[in-house]
Write a protein that holds these residues in place. Sequence first.
Motif, PDB file in Angstrom:
ATOM      1  N   SER A 159       3.367   5.479 -15.233  1.00  7.70           N
ATOM      2  CA  SER A 159       2.521   5.293 -14.050  1.00  7.70           C
ATOM      3  C   SER A 159       1.062   5.079 -14.438  1.00  7.70           C
ATOM      4  O   SER A 159       0.369   4.233 -13.851  1.00  7.70           O
ATOM      5  CB  SER A 159       2.648   6.518 -13.132  1.00  7.70           C
ATOM      6  N   SER A 202      -1.133   1.617 -13.870  1.00  5.43           N
ATOM      7  CA  SER A 202      -2.422   1.580 -13.161  1.00  5.43           C
ATOM      8  C   SER A 202      -3.476   0.849 -13.978  1.00  5.43           C
ATOM      9  O   SER A 202      -4.276   0.070 -13.447  1.00  5.43           O
ATOM     10  CB  SER A 202      -2.889   3.009 -12.858  1.00  5.43           C
ATOM     11  N   THR A 230      -5.348  -2.685 -12.913  1.00  6.34           N
ATOM     12  CA  THR A 230      -6.810  -2.850 -12.856  1.00  6.34           C
ATOM     13  C   THR A 230      -7.237  -4.074 -13.657  1.00  6.34           C
ATOM     14  O   THR A 230      -8.037  -4.897 -13.199  1.00  6.34           O
ATOM     15  CB  THR A 230      -7.513  -1.595 -13.401  1.00  6.34           C
ATOM     16  N   GLN A 288       0.274  -6.310  -8.988  1.00  6.22           N
ATOM     17  CA  GLN A 288       1.247  -5.254  -9.240  1.00  6.22           C
ATOM     18  C   GLN A 288       2.453  -5.769 -10.020  1.00  6.22           C
ATOM     19  O   GLN A 288       2.970  -5.088 -10.913  1.00  6.22           O
ATOM     20  CB  GLN A 288       1.720  -4.644  -7.916  1.00  6.22           C
ATOM     21  N   GLY A 322      -4.353   6.290  -9.264  1.00  9.25           N
ATOM     22  CA  GLY A 322      -4.183   5.212 -10.228  1.00  9.25           C
ATOM     23  C   GLY A 322      -5.403   4.312 -10.369  1.00  9.25           C
ATOM     24  O   GLY A 322      -5.271   3.139 -10.704  1.00  9.25           O
TER      25      GLY A 322
END
Length: 598
Positions: A159, A163, A167, A173, A533
């Motif tokens: 996870s 994240s 970014t 995603q 995140g």
Amino acid sequence: MQYAKVKSVSKMVLPKGPDLEKVVLATMKTAADMVGATLGPGGAPVLIERQEDGLPPMVTKDGVTVYRSLGFQGSIAQVVMEAARDASVRTAQEAGDGTTTATVLSEAIVRLSSHYIKSHPKASPQRVVRILQKAFQKVVEPTLKNAVSHISSFEDKQSILRSIAKTSANGDQDLAEAVVQCFDLVGDEGNVTISELSGPSGYEVEKVEGFPIPIGFEESCQKFYSKFINDPANQRVYLERPMFLVYHGRLNDMQGLRHLFEVVFEKWQKEGASHNIVIVATGFSESVLGALAHNFEDAVTMNIFPLLAPQSPMLNGQLGFLEDVAAITGAKLMDPLNNPIEGMEFEDLGFGEGLKQFESTRYRSNIVGYADEESVLEQVDVINAMLQNPGSELDESLLRERLGKISGGIAKLKVVGSSGGETKEKRDRAEDAVCAVRGAIKSGCLPGGGWGLLKAIDELSNTELLNQEEKLVVQEILQPALLEPVHRLLANCGYSDDESAEILRPVISSLKEEKPVVFDAYAGLHVDPFEAGVLDSAPAVMEAVKNALSIASLLGTLGGTVVFQRDADLERQESRDIRSFLNDSNADMTGNPANNRA
């Protein structure tokens, strides 16, 4: 559109003074405005005209792509931009993200330094630069390193990495998921390559057997590196069905290589052997590199690429690397005493159907595939035996890294787009995300949203490591400059200066607390960065600041410029002549006069 640069004896000379300062500041501001427009979740895309005929304009929100596309009509402005761009783009190449931050930050440092020197006439630009560098080394860098959270400390590592990838990939995603899947396949020490496909937009992940090498064409080929780049669109060397010569020694002359030419050329003529050869050695003389570069440019000769064996802190580390390459490629390890090149046979080269391709970028290279699985497994057993009794913790770490590389393979991330412009833009973001995740695995992560920069500002306000003069320079230049990317990020999201100040107040007040608070610009809320995140790769933040200071130290202390004068009409004609020559060459190769377009 950029044209071929035509250089003449006549040059334009501009000494230090108001005119030069005006050009530098204006150029830096234009670059910062263009690249800075893409910063953060509220960043806007930029429309870029393509150089190639028939291709539509490209729309991108990737700061690296925007910066690489910039060009100025004025010769001095162009040179200033190129000098600043090199350091900023290096941030993305080394850390995967942070180019936009480095660009905005460097412009602010140069501008504020200029204002400081004007208001303090006795201040030396060199002295100001040294103070800024001291502040970074003594305060900013240690502060960021102390705030780093290492990936291994989290229960849900996937996870966190997802994240960071999101970014770096400008909120994509699907791309973040694909990047994390790649590292799942090959492990932390494995490698990820990126390829482009046409079709419905998306991403595909595939594991292929291969071997990553932490050195690229720039260090291997030195000043001749541009001669070896045969895929200029992606700035890489790309060879299909390569053969390998692995040599534990330095090649100082062409005597042994002439024997290699003869051995391979005979097979090439008789049996159609591959004419793509990679020589892996511990060193190459300049004369050898020059000869290989000249040979590489000739399309009808063998393509021989020199790859330098990377240095290693481990005793006999280079030899171990060469043994690993020999195992992967099936080559015999040659050396000047026992197995000189002059006595080699064709079977001593590494080749086979399993060796699919070799590619080398500026800082990394990859061998895709392997010649013989049995030799790889034998080398894995050798490394495992060495791990039973390592000489030190460092030796153990390096041996495990070798084991991961030789056994982990390579994950291939396929970027699929419906047009060339879309695919190229996605590839740029994919490269950033892969580098960001790799950097985070190695060096950790920081809370995002500019938290690291705000933390550095806070520490600079309270440090006792600087004297009064140094504190004044930091207060008037470095601290407001560090705040500039944060304000730009919020401005891109539509917040005014007053609103930004209100948004940052809770973030700043939490800097001394154990639990950080950041502003999530996607949701418009203050959140826990690790739960929400909102994270940055730690190397991206540190490299952005370091490279911004590097740009400022260069452009803030210029004593003048000497550039070639530009002739737009001559450059356009040169570009047309080159294009006409390429079209004529294509027509000759295909025998189709229709390909010969004026």
